[in-house]
Design an enzyme around this catalytic site. Structure first.
Site, short mmCIF file in Angstrom:
data_model
loop_
_atom_site.label_atom_id
_atom_site.label_comp_id
_atom_site.label_asym_id
_atom_site.label_seq_id
_atom_site.Cartn_x
_atom_site.Cartn_y
_atom_site.Cartn_z
N HIS A 61 0.99 -1.70 0.28
CA HIS A 61 0.48 0.19 0.11
C HIS A 61 0.78 1.10 -0.47
O HIS A 61 2.17 1.29 -0.52
CB HIS A 61 -0.87 0.01 1.20
CG HIS A 61 -0.15 0.24 2.61
ND1 HIS A 61 0.44 -0.98 3.10
CD2 HIS A 61 -0.32 1.15 3.49
CE1 HIS A 61 0.80 -0.41 4.32
NE2 HIS A 61 -0.02 0.70 4.66
N HIS A 63 1.59 4.14 1.97
CA HIS A 63 1.75 4.26 3.43
C HIS A 63 3.46 4.32 3.63
O HIS A 63 4.01 3.39 2.88
CB HIS A 63 1.63 4.07 4.66
CG HIS A 63 0.05 4.29 5.22
ND1 HIS A 63 -1.13 3.36 5.65
CD2 HIS A 63 -0.38 5.16 4.21
CE1 HIS A 63 -1.66 4.31 5.80
NE2 HIS A 63 -2.08 4.70 5.15
N ASP A 65 5.95 4.44 5.11
CA ASP A 65 6.95 3.02 5.78
C ASP A 65 6.74 1.46 5.44
O ASP A 65 7.68 0.96 5.61
CB ASP A 65 6.42 2.54 7.52
CG ASP A 65 4.70 2.73 7.44
OD1 ASP A 65 4.00 2.85 6.67
OD2 ASP A 65 4.26 1.24 8.04
N HIS A 66 6.37 1.46 4.11
CA HIS A 66 6.44 0.29 3.33
C HIS A 66 6.84 0.51 1.61
O HIS A 66 7.01 -0.08 1.27
CB HIS A 66 4.59 -0.25 2.94
CG HIS A 66 4.52 -0.85 4.71
ND1 HIS A 66 4.62 -1.62 4.58
CD2 HIS A 66 3.77 0.22 5.41
CE1 HIS A 66 3.66 -1.87 5.96
NE2 HIS A 66 3.53 -0.85 6.00
N HIS A 138 -7.41 -2.63 4.97
CA HIS A 138 -5.72 -1.40 6.03
C HIS A 138 -6.93 0.65 6.03
O HIS A 138 -6.36 0.86 5.63
CB HIS A 138 -4.83 -1.07 5.45
CG HIS A 138 -3.65 -0.53 6.59
ND1 HIS A 138 -3.60 -0.47 7.23
CD2 HIS A 138 -2.54 0.09 6.25
CE1 HIS A 138 -3.06 0.22 8.08
NE2 HIS A 138 -2.59 0.44 7.22
N ASP A 210 -0.10 -4.36 6.39
CA ASP A 210 -1.23 -3.99 6.97
C ASP A 210 -2.53 -3.69 7.12
O ASP A 210 -3.14 -3.81 6.06
CB ASP A 210 -1.02 -2.07 7.05
CG ASP A 210 0.36 -1.79 7.53
OD1 ASP A 210 1.60 -2.89 7.14
OD2 ASP A 210 0.99 -1.04 7.36
N HIS A 268 5.38 -5.67 11.85
CA HIS A 268 4.91 -4.18 11.69
C HIS A 268 4.73 -4.17 13.13
O HIS A 268 3.17 -3.89 13.96
CB HIS A 268 3.79 -4.33 10.94
CG HIS A 268 2.78 -2.95 10.53
ND1 HIS A 268 2.49 -2.22 12.02
CD2 HIS A 268 3.58 -2.29 9.89
CE1 HIS A 268 2.12 -0.58 11.32
NE2 HIS A 268 3.49 -0.75 9.91
#
Length: 314
Positions: A61, A63, A65-66, A138, A210, A268
């Site tokens: 996805h 975000h 942090d990915h 998510h 997530d 995570h």
């Protein structure tokens, strides 16, 4: 055949001193894949010794942090003289974010970066296995997980039975094992099913990214050798998990139990548990005994289902 999973980043949204943001490397018989590419992934790859020969990156996805590890990694490949294309898979609505991340490095890669949209049920075919995207939950963000599913293997060849039927050792054994009948000198025809067992399943690796626990994840993780599931929160933060579109460790373990997975790795991990993951560990083990909280640098060797020593943490 080697099937190794290396946890490069196991932290939640915020980098921690002992946990980088989300990234998992999967090596299968010479193929190296990345699942998510959080900040600092290339440094984690060097620390863990995975190498850089990645052809496929699977993003769950949009975000940061990915996927914020993409600018540095793609730039390093240019410095290294890479000329082979790299394929980056992601939900369709995330494609422009991925292209923007690559452009953030301030250079045009000297190789093709092919961004490929995926959705629920998209199959990426590779030699001997598929990577299948599946919808996750998510919250308001389009998100997918991925399952690496090996092809079925031939059934076991029963040499003793073949010899009882008069099949001489040699090329006929291979012919039968490849699914073709053979004719003996006396005219007798021996069929493959007389000496070859049922096809055997390959190995399966499932990575959720997530997500809340979902029936679709249970379906895709059925009989998985290794399920890597969002286990961000303990029981005390279940409301927060629901609010942010994540799972508790207990909920993730419930998915593994329902799916009859062989091994569960929780990832995570929220920064609130950076000094003590025992609440996550206790909750998951209470629901599913074959589970652990993954740490950066952990490795899992994925084995065939019938192996006496199965899928295990190294």
């Amino acid at each position: 055949m080697m099937f190794r999973v290396t946890f490069l980043g196991t932290g939640g949204s915020i980098p921690q001193t002992n946990r980088a943001p989300s990234a998992v490397a999967v090596e299968r018989e010479g193929d190296l894949m990345l699942f998510d590419c959080g900040e600092g992934t290339q440094r984690q790859m060097m620390r863990c010794g995975t190498g850089f020969t990645v052809d496929d990156i699977f993003i769950t996805h949009k975000h940061g942090d990915h996927l914020l590890g993409l600018p540095g990694l793609t730039q390093t490949w240019t410095f290294q003289g890479r000329d082979e294309p790299v394929r980056i898979y992601c939900p369709e609505s995330v494609a422009d974010h991925v292209r923007g991340c690559v452009a953030l490095a301030g250079h045009r890669p000297a190789y093709d970066v092919d961004v490929k949209p995926v959705g629920d049920g998209t199959v990426v075919r590779r030699d001997g296995y598929d990577v299948v995207a599946f919808e996750t939950d998510h919250g308001r963000v389009d998100s997918v997980g991925y399952a690496v599913v090996e092809d079925e293997r031939k059934g076991r060849f029963d040499r003793e039975r073949a010899e009882e039927l008069g099949v001489p050792p040699g090329p006929m054994f291979s012919t039968l094992h490849n699914g073709e009948a053979v004719e003996l000198e006396d005219g007798t025809v021996v069929e493959p099913e007389q000496v070859v067992g049922e096809p055997r399943p390959g190995r399966k690796f499932v990575y959720t990214g997530d997500t809340r626990p979902t029936d679709r994840t249970v379906e895709m993780a059925r009989d998985a050798s290794l399920l890597v599931h969002d286990g961000m929160f303990g029981d005390d933060k279940k409301d927060r998990a629901v609010e942010t579109g994540h799972s508790t460790a207990r909920e993730a373990a419930g998915v593994a139990r329902e799916a009859d997975a062989e091994l569960l790795a929780l990832t995570h991990v929220s920064s609130r548990y950076s000094d003590d993951v025992s609440p996550l560990k206790a909750a998951s083990l209470d629901e599913f005994a074959d589970s652990f909280v993954a740490s950066d640098g952990d490795e899992v060797v994925v084995e065939y289902p019938e192996k006496e020593r199965g899928t295990r943490r190294v």
